[in-house]
Design a protein around this motif. Structure first.
Motif, PDB file in Angstrom:
ATOM      1  N   VAL A  89      70.090 -32.732 -33.522  1.00 36.40           N
ATOM      2  CA  VAL A  89      69.457 -33.887 -32.886  1.00 36.40           C
ATOM      3  C   VAL A  89      70.268 -35.146 -33.152  1.00 36.40           C
ATOM      4  N   LEU A  90      70.727 -35.312 -34.381  1.00 40.68           N
ATOM      5  CA  LEU A  90      71.548 -36.472 -34.734  1.00 40.68           C
ATOM      6  C   LEU A  90      72.819 -36.513 -33.900  1.00 40.68           C
ATOM      7  N   HIS A  91      73.440 -35.363 -33.731  1.00 48.15           N
ATOM      8  CA  HIS A  91      74.669 -35.276 -32.933  1.00 48.15           C
ATOM      9  C   HIS A  91      74.395 -35.679 -31.487  1.00 48.15           C
ATOM     10  N   GLN A  92      73.296 -35.200 -30.925  1.00 45.24           N
ATOM     11  CA  GLN A  92      72.976 -35.505 -29.533  1.00 45.24           C
ATOM     12  C   GLN A  92      72.618 -36.981 -29.348  1.00 45.24           C
ATOM     13  N   LEU A  93      71.939 -37.567 -30.314  1.00 48.83           N
ATOM     14  CA  LEU A  93      71.606 -38.984 -30.219  1.00 48.83           C
ATOM     15  C   LEU A  93      72.863 -39.844 -30.211  1.00 48.83           C
ATOM     16  N   ALA A  94      73.880 -39.386 -30.923  1.00 45.74           N
ATOM     17  CA  ALA A  94      75.129 -40.149 -31.006  1.00 45.74           C
ATOM     18  C   ALA A  94      75.970 -40.037 -29.739  1.00 45.74           C
ATOM     19  N   LEU A  95      75.697 -39.041 -28.911  1.00 41.52           N
ATOM     20  CA  LEU A  95      76.508 -38.812 -27.714  1.00 41.52           C
ATOM     21  C   LEU A  95      76.209 -39.789 -26.586  1.00 41.52           C
ATOM     22  N   THR A  96      75.006 -40.347 -26.590  1.00 45.85           N
ATOM     23  CA  THR A  96      74.570 -41.203 -25.485  1.00 45.85           C
ATOM     24  C   THR A  96      74.234 -42.596 -26.005  1.00 45.85           C
ATOM     25  N   ASP A  97      74.578 -43.594 -25.230  1.00 51.61           N
ATOM     26  CA  ASP A  97      74.280 -44.978 -25.596  1.00 51.61           C
ATOM     27  C   ASP A  97      72.862 -45.307 -25.145  1.00 51.61           C
ATOM     28  N   TYR A  98      71.896 -44.929 -25.959  1.00 57.68           N
ATOM     29  CA  TYR A  98      70.500 -45.133 -25.586  1.00 57.68           C
ATOM     30  C   TYR A  98      70.110 -46.592 -25.710  1.00 57.68           C
ATOM     31  N   LYS A  99      69.304 -47.056 -24.762  1.00 56.04           N
ATOM     32  CA  LYS A  99      68.785 -48.412 -24.811  1.00 56.04           C
ATOM     33  C   LYS A  99      67.779 -48.568 -25.953  1.00 56.04           C
ATOM     34  N   THR A 116      71.881 -45.028 -39.683  1.00 55.47           N
ATOM     35  CA  THR A 116      72.467 -46.383 -39.687  1.00 55.47           C
ATOM     36  C   THR A 116      73.646 -46.515 -38.732  1.00 55.47           C
ATOM     37  N   SER A 117      74.187 -45.400 -38.284  1.00 60.25           N
ATOM     38  CA  SER A 117      75.355 -45.455 -37.405  1.00 60.25           C
ATOM     39  C   SER A 117      75.001 -45.769 -35.959  1.00 60.25           C
ATOM     40  N   ILE A 118      73.725 -45.680 -35.605  1.00 67.91           N
ATOM     41  CA  ILE A 118      73.270 -45.967 -34.248  1.00 67.91           C
ATOM     42  C   ILE A 118      72.517 -47.295 -34.267  1.00 67.91           C
ATOM     43  N   GLN A 119      72.954 -48.239 -33.462  1.00 67.60           N
ATOM     44  CA  GLN A 119      72.403 -49.587 -33.485  1.00 67.60           C
ATOM     45  C   GLN A 119      71.318 -49.832 -32.437  1.00 67.60           C
ATOM     46  N   SER A 120      70.940 -48.808 -31.685  1.00 72.53           N
ATOM     47  CA  SER A 120      69.900 -48.983 -30.666  1.00 72.53           C
ATOM     48  C   SER A 120      68.587 -49.424 -31.308  1.00 72.53           C
ATOM     49  N   PRO A 121      67.800 -50.268 -30.629  1.00 72.46           N
ATOM     50  CA  PRO A 121      66.472 -50.612 -31.146  1.00 72.46           C
ATOM     51  C   PRO A 121      65.627 -49.354 -31.331  1.00 72.46           C
ATOM     52  N   LYS A 122      64.692 -49.393 -32.284  1.00 76.68           N
ATOM     53  CA  LYS A 122      63.861 -48.234 -32.597  1.00 76.68           C
ATOM     54  C   LYS A 122      62.396 -48.658 -32.650  1.00 76.68           C
ATOM     55  N   ILE A 123      61.534 -47.766 -32.189  1.00 77.41           N
ATOM     56  CA  ILE A 123      60.090 -48.004 -32.292  1.00 77.41           C
ATOM     57  C   ILE A 123      59.421 -46.700 -32.709  1.00 77.41           C
ATOM     58  N   TYR A 124      58.200 -46.811 -33.229  1.00 79.24           N
ATOM     59  CA  TYR A 124      57.442 -45.619 -33.616  1.00 79.24           C
ATOM     60  C   TYR A 124      56.110 -45.603 -32.885  1.00 79.24           C
ATOM     61  N   THR A 125      55.507 -44.435 -32.834  1.00 80.22           N
ATOM     62  CA  THR A 125      54.131 -44.298 -32.384  1.00 80.22           C
ATOM     63  C   THR A 125      53.534 -43.085 -33.087  1.00 80.22           C
TER      64      THR A 125
END
Length: 311
Positions: A89-99, A116-125
């Motif tokens: 999952v970590l590898h796949q998240l790094a492949l795309t520039d998610y908003k 910490t290597s991915i700077q995209s905003p994050k939210i939880y629910t």
């Protein structure tokens, strides 16, 4: 990790697994177009903590609403106990520039905030108590599965007539603050709140007996000490024997004989999350909102106990 989410409490109530294929989930390979684009829509990632029904329904709601509001969604299911899946999952998240990357449940929230290597905003629910979720930063944005106490008191007052005193069953170690807020909120309504304090499961029977004749209803809240299937059945039976209704916080309570409960529609919660994400991506501002919920009245039991409960 000490995250007290709603589904831990509900685990004893037989929340079964759902097949991830019911959502048509793209678990590991995001369905991007050949040129890496996404039809001009914002692309977000949604990481689901584990395959249990409420989490899956939240993901389903996010996906369905996102189709209406032009968000492209890649869904991933995290297995907290399987490192190879987490790594994938970590590898796949790094492949795309998610908003934006969204987490459903505490395990997924801790997982994405640790990246910490991915700077995209994050939210939880779908987290009951984010303030006490180890690994989740204080500044984290999201929608907690936490109906404000004053709103719960207001709803109880709106539905019930002729209630004098409601006893709240809780362990002060975990829920003294909840009780204090409920007691204060009740001052603006027609009933009083009184504590039924227990420090262990073995004290429940004695404390209930001491309050018989002094209260008109028992309010059960999410509490580590007093929540289990067996205890819920016991408290509801004692209430019925004494002509007292029980107020609970999910469908298990009303199905077991409680007269009233607060319940979540998890797909609706997913829709709420999708709308909040869209608004955040457009404005850059996140305004905390309480979760969507509904109230359920068990009129059959209310009539049996002679309690007037308005729909």
């Amino acid at each position: 990790m000490k995250c007290l989410d709603l589904f831990i409490y509900r685990g004893a109530f037989c929340l079964g697994l759902m097949l991830c294929t019911s959502l048509g989930l793209c678990l590991f390979q995001p369905p991007c177009l050949a040129d890496g684009s996404s039809n001009g829509n914002d692309r977000i990632a949604v990481v689901i903590s584990k395959k249990i029904k409420p989490y899956i329904q939240v993901g389903d709601g996010i996906q369905a609403k996102s189709e209406e509001i032009k968000l492209d969604v890649d869904l991933f299911i995290l297995d907290p106990e399987t490192k190879s899946i987490q790594d994938n999952v970590l590898h796949q998240l790094a492949l795309t520039d998610y908003k934006l990357i969204a987490a459903i449940g505490p395990e997924a929230a801790v997982f994405i905030w640790a990246i910490t290597s991915i700077q995209s905003p994050k939210i939880y629910t779908a987290i009951l108590d984010p303030e006490n979720c180890t690994g989740l930063p204080e500044h984290a944005m999201g929608i907690a599965l936490k109906i404000p106490v004053e709103i719960q008191v207001k709803e109880i007052s709106r539905h019930f007539e002729n209630l004098g005193t409601i006893g709240v069953l809780f362990d002060p170690t975990f829920n003294q603050d909840f009780y204090d807020q409920a007691e204060a909120a009740a001052l603006n309504h027609s009933f009083e709140i009184t504590p039924i304090k227990v420090g262990s499961k073995t004290q429940i029977s004695q404390q209930l007996q001491e309050h018989i004749g002094k209260i008109d209803a028992i309010w059960m809240i999410p509490d580590q000490t007093v929540i289990s299937e067996k205890i819920v059945h016991y408290v509801i039976k004692q209430g019925i024997y004494q002509g007292m209704g029980v107020i609970g916080y999910n469908s298990f309570f009303t199905l077991s004989g409680a007269v009233f409960s607060f319940e979540f529609d998890y797909k609706a919660l997913g829709s709420q999350a999708a709308l909040k994400i869209k608004s955040f991506l457009e404005s850059g501002q996140w305004t905390p909102d309480p979760p969507l919920f509904k109230t359920i009245v068990n009129q059959r039991m209310a009539k049996k106990l002679g309690i007037i409960v308005k729909k």
